[in-house]
Design a protein around this motif. Sequence first.
Motif, PDB file in Angstrom:
ATOM      1  N   ALA A  23      44.950  41.243  43.480  1.00  0.00           N
ATOM      2  CA  ALA A  23      45.091  40.565  44.448  1.00  0.00           C
ATOM      3  C   ALA A  23      44.442  40.391  45.539  1.00  0.00           C
ATOM      4  CB  ALA A  23      46.421  41.435  45.076  1.00  0.00           C
ATOM      5  N   GLY A  24      43.489  41.495  45.782  1.00  0.00           N
ATOM      6  CA  GLY A  24      43.086  41.249  47.147  1.00  0.00           C
ATOM      7  C   GLY A  24      41.288  40.442  46.643  1.00  0.00           C
ATOM      8  N   VAL A  25      41.173  40.794  45.615  1.00  0.00           N
ATOM      9  CA  VAL A  25      39.908  40.154  45.159  1.00  0.00           C
ATOM     10  C   VAL A  25      40.293  38.471  44.120  1.00  0.00           C
ATOM     11  CG1 VAL A  25      38.611  40.390  42.867  1.00  0.00           C
ATOM     12  CG2 VAL A  25      38.915  42.228  43.558  1.00  0.00           C
ATOM     13  N   ALA A  26      41.174  38.504  44.271  1.00  0.00           N
ATOM     14  CA  ALA A  26      41.831  37.236  43.524  1.00  0.00           C
ATOM     15  C   ALA A  26      42.012  36.197  45.106  1.00  0.00           C
ATOM     16  CB  ALA A  26      42.998  37.259  43.088  1.00  0.00           C
ATOM     17  N   MET A  27      42.784  37.475  45.539  1.00  0.00           N
ATOM     18  CA  MET A  27      42.773  36.229  47.252  1.00  0.00           C
ATOM     19  C   MET A  27      41.418  35.952  47.930  1.00  0.00           C
ATOM     20  SD  MET A  27      46.837  38.110  49.018  1.00  0.00           S
ATOM     21  CE  MET A  27      47.230  36.199  49.784  1.00  0.00           C
ATOM     22  N   THR A  28      40.222  36.781  47.856  1.00  0.00           N
ATOM     23  CA  THR A  28      39.181  36.809  47.900  1.00  0.00           C
ATOM     24  C   THR A  28      38.261  35.034  47.452  1.00  0.00           C
ATOM     25  OG1 THR A  28      38.131  38.618  47.416  1.00  0.00           O
ATOM     26  CG2 THR A  28      38.954  38.845  49.834  1.00  0.00           C
ATOM     27  N   VAL A  29      39.012  34.780  46.038  1.00  0.00           N
ATOM     28  CA  VAL A  29      38.128  34.091  45.148  1.00  0.00           C
ATOM     29  C   VAL A  29      39.010  32.393  45.931  1.00  0.00           C
ATOM     30  CG1 VAL A  29      37.966  33.282  43.329  1.00  0.00           C
ATOM     31  CG2 VAL A  29      37.153  36.003  44.150  1.00  0.00           C
ATOM     32  N   SER A  30      40.492  33.333  45.711  1.00  0.00           N
ATOM     33  CA  SER A  30      41.222  31.474  45.766  1.00  0.00           C
ATOM     34  C   SER A  30      41.384  30.802  46.651  1.00  0.00           C
ATOM     35  CB  SER A  30      42.166  31.848  45.845  1.00  0.00           C
ATOM     36  OG  SER A  30      43.390  30.787  45.908  1.00  0.00           O
ATOM     37  N   GLY A  31      40.937  31.950  48.454  1.00  0.00           N
ATOM     38  CA  GLY A  31      40.822  31.505  49.761  1.00  0.00           C
ATOM     39  C   GLY A  31      39.756  30.061  49.669  1.00  0.00           C
ATOM     40  N   VAL A  68      43.426  25.248  55.251  1.00  0.00           N
ATOM     41  CA  VAL A  68      44.366  26.384  56.557  1.00  0.00           C
ATOM     42  C   VAL A  68      44.655  27.306  55.696  1.00  0.00           C
ATOM     43  CG1 VAL A  68      46.370  27.272  57.827  1.00  0.00           C
ATOM     44  CG2 VAL A  68      44.689  25.017  58.249  1.00  0.00           C
ATOM     45  N   ILE A  69      45.284  26.956  54.352  1.00  0.00           N
ATOM     46  CA  ILE A  69      45.544  27.856  53.572  1.00  0.00           C
ATOM     47  C   ILE A  69      44.614  29.232  52.968  1.00  0.00           C
ATOM     48  CG2 ILE A  69      46.881  27.654  51.017  1.00  0.00           C
ATOM     49  CD1 ILE A  69      49.317  26.114  52.184  1.00  0.00           C
ATOM     50  N   GLY A  70      42.969  28.135  52.308  1.00  0.00           N
ATOM     51  CA  GLY A  70      42.108  28.583  51.940  1.00  0.00           C
ATOM     52  C   GLY A  70      42.194  29.764  52.671  1.00  0.00           C
ATOM     53  N   VAL A  71      41.726  29.556  54.835  1.00  0.00           N
ATOM     54  CA  VAL A  71      41.093  30.732  55.286  1.00  0.00           C
ATOM     55  C   VAL A  71      42.528  31.983  55.538  1.00  0.00           C
ATOM     56  CG1 VAL A  71      40.817  31.129  57.539  1.00  0.00           C
ATOM     57  CG2 VAL A  71      40.100  29.220  56.282  1.00  0.00           C
ATOM     58  N   ALA A  72      43.767  31.602  55.180  1.00  0.00           N
ATOM     59  CA  ALA A  72      44.128  32.512  55.673  1.00  0.00           C
ATOM     60  C   ALA A  72      44.829  33.698  54.020  1.00  0.00           C
ATOM     61  CB  ALA A  72      46.445  31.691  55.417  1.00  0.00           C
ATOM     62  N   LEU A  73      43.949  32.916  52.612  1.00  0.00           N
ATOM     63  CA  LEU A  73      44.142  33.467  51.668  1.00  0.00           C
ATOM     64  C   LEU A  73      42.966  34.602  52.093  1.00  0.00           C
ATOM     65  CD1 LEU A  73      45.462  30.733  49.400  1.00  0.00           C
ATOM     66  CD2 LEU A  73      46.397  32.943  49.355  1.00  0.00           C
ATOM     67  N   PHE A  74      42.025  34.114  52.251  1.00  0.00           N
ATOM     68  CA  PHE A  74      40.653  34.627  52.021  1.00  0.00           C
ATOM     69  C   PHE A  74      40.924  36.039  53.908  1.00  0.00           C
ATOM     70  CE2 PHE A  74      36.365  36.052  54.374  1.00  0.00           C
ATOM     71  CZ  PHE A  74      35.926  36.617  52.768  1.00  0.00           C
TER      72      PHE A  74
END
Length: 139
Positions: A23-31, A68-74
């Motif tokens: 999840a952490g890796v996915a979010m740092t890519v998705s963000g 904004v959502i991308g920054v939050a995801l990252f």
Amino acid sequence: MPDNGRQRSAYDSGLVMGDALFAGVAMTVSGPLSVLLGITGITRDSVFSPPGYAYRFDLTSWGWIHLVIGVALFIVGVGILLDKGWARRAGIVVAGISVITQFMFVPYYPVWSIIVMTFDLLIVWALSRSLHPAASAGR
């Protein structure tokens, strides 16, 4: 734990493993991908063809939402990778919000939105599993 003379492994560094790591890796890519999508919308690129439908916003508005959502995801993804206590629950919330906004964005850029929604749902699933270690201990 007493020191038995062994050196500490890189795998014992206190970072997360398993579902939370995914999840952490996915979010740092998705963000960052959402940030790029947001920048595209903000700059009014001709990539998107806005149809007439109920969730129609100006592309600049969509751009800011995705940014904004991308920054939050990252940020939350990095928090998960660093095993911060707040990050897993925040990750579920942010990925859930991302699913909703991607659903609303489907008419503008359908293939991208469906892929990101799937990715976000996998993040929510992985983080939900990682909140309850007893549930994943039987693997």
